[in-house]
Design a protein around this motif. Sequence first.
Motif, short mmCIF file in Angstrom:
data_model
loop_
_atom_site.label_atom_id
_atom_site.label_comp_id
_atom_site.label_asym_id
_atom_site.label_seq_id
_atom_site.Cartn_x
_atom_site.Cartn_y
_atom_site.Cartn_z
N TYR A 169 -11.43 -3.70 -2.13
CA TYR A 169 -11.96 -5.06 -2.00
C TYR A 169 -11.33 -6.00 -3.04
CZ TYR A 169 -15.02 -2.89 -5.48
OH TYR A 169 -15.48 -2.19 -6.56
N HIS A 170 -10.21 -5.59 -3.62
CA HIS A 170 -9.43 -6.49 -4.48
C HIS A 170 -8.07 -6.74 -3.82
CE1 HIS A 170 -11.66 -5.32 -8.44
NE2 HIS A 170 -12.33 -6.20 -7.71
N GLY A 171 -7.69 -7.99 -3.69
CA GLY A 171 -6.39 -8.33 -3.10
C GLY A 171 -5.60 -9.17 -4.08
N LEU A 172 -4.34 -8.80 -4.28
CA LEU A 172 -3.49 -9.59 -5.18
C LEU A 172 -2.65 -10.55 -4.34
CD1 LEU A 172 -2.33 -10.21 -7.99
CD2 LEU A 172 -0.60 -8.43 -7.53
N LEU A 173 -2.85 -11.84 -4.58
CA LEU A 173 -2.05 -12.86 -3.92
C LEU A 173 -0.70 -12.97 -4.62
CD1 LEU A 173 -1.76 -15.37 -2.02
CD2 LEU A 173 -2.77 -16.71 -3.88
N ILE A 174 0.37 -12.86 -3.85
CA ILE A 174 1.72 -13.08 -4.40
C ILE A 174 2.35 -14.23 -3.63
CG2 ILE A 174 3.96 -12.08 -4.92
CD1 ILE A 174 2.77 -9.53 -5.43
N VAL A 175 2.82 -15.22 -4.35
CA VAL A 175 3.32 -16.47 -3.76
C VAL A 175 4.86 -16.45 -3.75
CG1 VAL A 175 1.22 -17.67 -4.52
CG2 VAL A 175 3.27 -17.72 -5.97
N PRO A 176 5.50 -17.40 -3.09
CA PRO A 176 6.97 -17.44 -3.12
C PRO A 176 7.51 -17.56 -4.56
CG PRO A 176 6.11 -18.91 -1.42
CD PRO A 176 4.93 -18.45 -2.21
N GLY A 177 8.71 -17.04 -4.77
CA GLY A 177 9.36 -17.21 -6.08
C GLY A 177 8.83 -16.30 -7.16
N ILE A 178 8.35 -15.13 -6.78
CA ILE A 178 7.82 -14.16 -7.76
C ILE A 178 8.51 -12.82 -7.52
CG2 ILE A 178 5.77 -12.87 -8.51
CD1 ILE A 178 5.57 -15.83 -9.28
N TRP A 179 9.14 -12.31 -8.57
CA TRP A 179 9.72 -10.95 -8.51
C TRP A 179 8.57 -9.96 -8.67
CZ3 TRP A 179 14.74 -9.66 -7.55
CH2 TRP A 179 15.07 -8.31 -7.71
N ARG A 180 8.53 -8.93 -7.84
CA ARG A 180 7.45 -7.94 -7.93
C ARG A 180 8.00 -6.52 -7.88
NH1 ARG A 180 6.35 -9.36 -2.73
NH2 ARG A 180 7.16 -11.31 -3.53
N GLU A 181 7.33 -5.66 -8.66
CA GLU A 181 7.61 -4.22 -8.60
C GLU A 181 6.30 -3.48 -8.51
OE1 GLU A 181 10.37 -3.29 -11.77
OE2 GLU A 181 11.75 -4.79 -10.96
N LEU A 182 6.28 -2.44 -7.73
CA LEU A 182 5.07 -1.63 -7.54
C LEU A 182 5.36 -0.25 -8.10
CD1 LEU A 182 4.83 -3.95 -5.35
CD2 LEU A 182 3.47 -2.36 -4.03
N ILE A 183 4.52 0.19 -9.03
CA ILE A 183 4.75 1.46 -9.73
C ILE A 183 3.44 2.24 -9.84
CG2 ILE A 183 6.71 0.53 -11.06
CD1 ILE A 183 4.79 0.33 -13.48
N ASN A 184 3.56 3.46 -10.35
CA ASN A 184 2.39 4.31 -10.66
C ASN A 184 1.47 4.55 -9.46
OD1 ASN A 184 3.21 4.53 -13.31
ND2 ASN A 184 1.98 2.78 -14.01
N PHE A 185 2.06 4.84 -8.30
CA PHE A 185 1.24 5.15 -7.13
C PHE A 185 0.51 6.46 -7.35
CE2 PHE A 185 4.30 2.23 -5.39
CZ PHE A 185 3.61 1.57 -4.37
N SER A 186 -0.78 6.46 -7.09
CA SER A 186 -1.49 7.74 -7.11
C SER A 186 -1.18 8.50 -5.83
CB SER A 186 -3.01 7.51 -7.24
OG SER A 186 -3.51 6.87 -6.09
N SER A 187 -1.35 9.81 -5.86
CA SER A 187 -0.95 10.56 -4.66
C SER A 187 -1.90 10.23 -3.51
CB SER A 187 -0.89 12.05 -4.96
OG SER A 187 -2.17 12.54 -5.05
N GLY A 188 -1.33 10.06 -2.34
CA GLY A 188 -2.13 9.74 -1.16
C GLY A 188 -2.55 8.29 -1.07
N SER A 189 -2.00 7.42 -1.93
CA SER A 189 -2.44 6.02 -1.89
C SER A 189 -1.82 5.28 -0.71
CB SER A 189 -2.10 5.32 -3.21
OG SER A 189 -0.73 5.42 -3.46
N THR A 190 -2.50 4.22 -0.30
CA THR A 190 -2.00 3.35 0.78
C THR A 190 -2.01 1.92 0.27
OG1 THR A 190 -2.98 4.80 2.43
CG2 THR A 190 -2.36 2.60 3.17
N CYS A 191 -0.85 1.29 0.38
CA CYS A 191 -0.69 -0.11 -0.04
C CYS A 191 -0.64 -0.97 1.23
CB CYS A 191 0.60 -0.25 -0.84
SG CYS A 191 1.08 -1.95 -1.15
N LEU A 192 -1.70 -1.74 1.42
CA LEU A 192 -1.81 -2.59 2.61
C LEU A 192 -1.35 -4.00 2.24
CD1 LEU A 192 -3.05 -3.10 5.49
CD2 LEU A 192 -5.18 -3.63 4.29
N VAL A 193 -0.49 -4.58 3.07
CA VAL A 193 0.04 -5.91 2.76
C VAL A 193 -0.19 -6.84 3.94
CG1 VAL A 193 2.08 -7.23 2.06
CG2 VAL A 193 1.83 -4.84 1.32
N MET A 194 -0.77 -8.00 3.67
CA MET A 194 -0.86 -9.06 4.67
C MET A 194 0.16 -10.12 4.29
SD MET A 194 -4.85 -8.81 4.68
CE MET A 194 -4.61 -7.91 3.20
#
Length: 145
Positions: free
Chosen positions: A95-120
């Motif tokens: 129930y937490h969503g991170l808003l990412i706007v244009p012009g932002i470099w992003r990296e995703l790290i430290n995934f726990s095993s079995g995690s699912t990253c949902l993106v709208m």
Amino acid sequence: MLKIDFKSSTVDDCKLLNLPRIQTKSGSITSLNNSVDIPFDINRVYYLYDVPGGAERGGHAHYDLYQVIVAASGSFDVIVDDGNNQKTISLNRPYHGLLIVPGIWRELINFSSGSTCLVMASATYSASDYIRDIQMFYSLKSKNS
Ligand code: TYD
């Protein structure tokens, strides 16, 4: 409808959204509605799964795309960078969503095993909306360019 310019966006525009949560005895529901719970029209949904331990995802910026990223299960960290400042946001609640706007470099790290990253996302997939070279990103964000 949210409108944030590629050049002037900052990590402070990348806000953590508290998504609605309907709790029942037999589990919870989060329902996301265009322009109500998500500050843009959703044109694409995708999800990352089977991410091996130690893998890093992202490593790019977008010219025009808005996204909301949710740890639908498990957890991971998102590093956002606007060319001047960086911040790291840990996502570990559906129930937490991170808003990412244009012009932002992003990296995703430290995934726990079995995690699912949902993106709208605000637009359908377009390879030409990506910037995959960080030096090019910094130069496009710099005041002098
Ligand atoms: P990419 O966006 O680089 O993944 P990540 O940021 O999660 O590391 O995409 C990986 C590959 O998947 C790349 O070849 C493009 C393709 N892809 C699509 O075809 N459609 C999509 O909606 C997305 C997000 C990626």
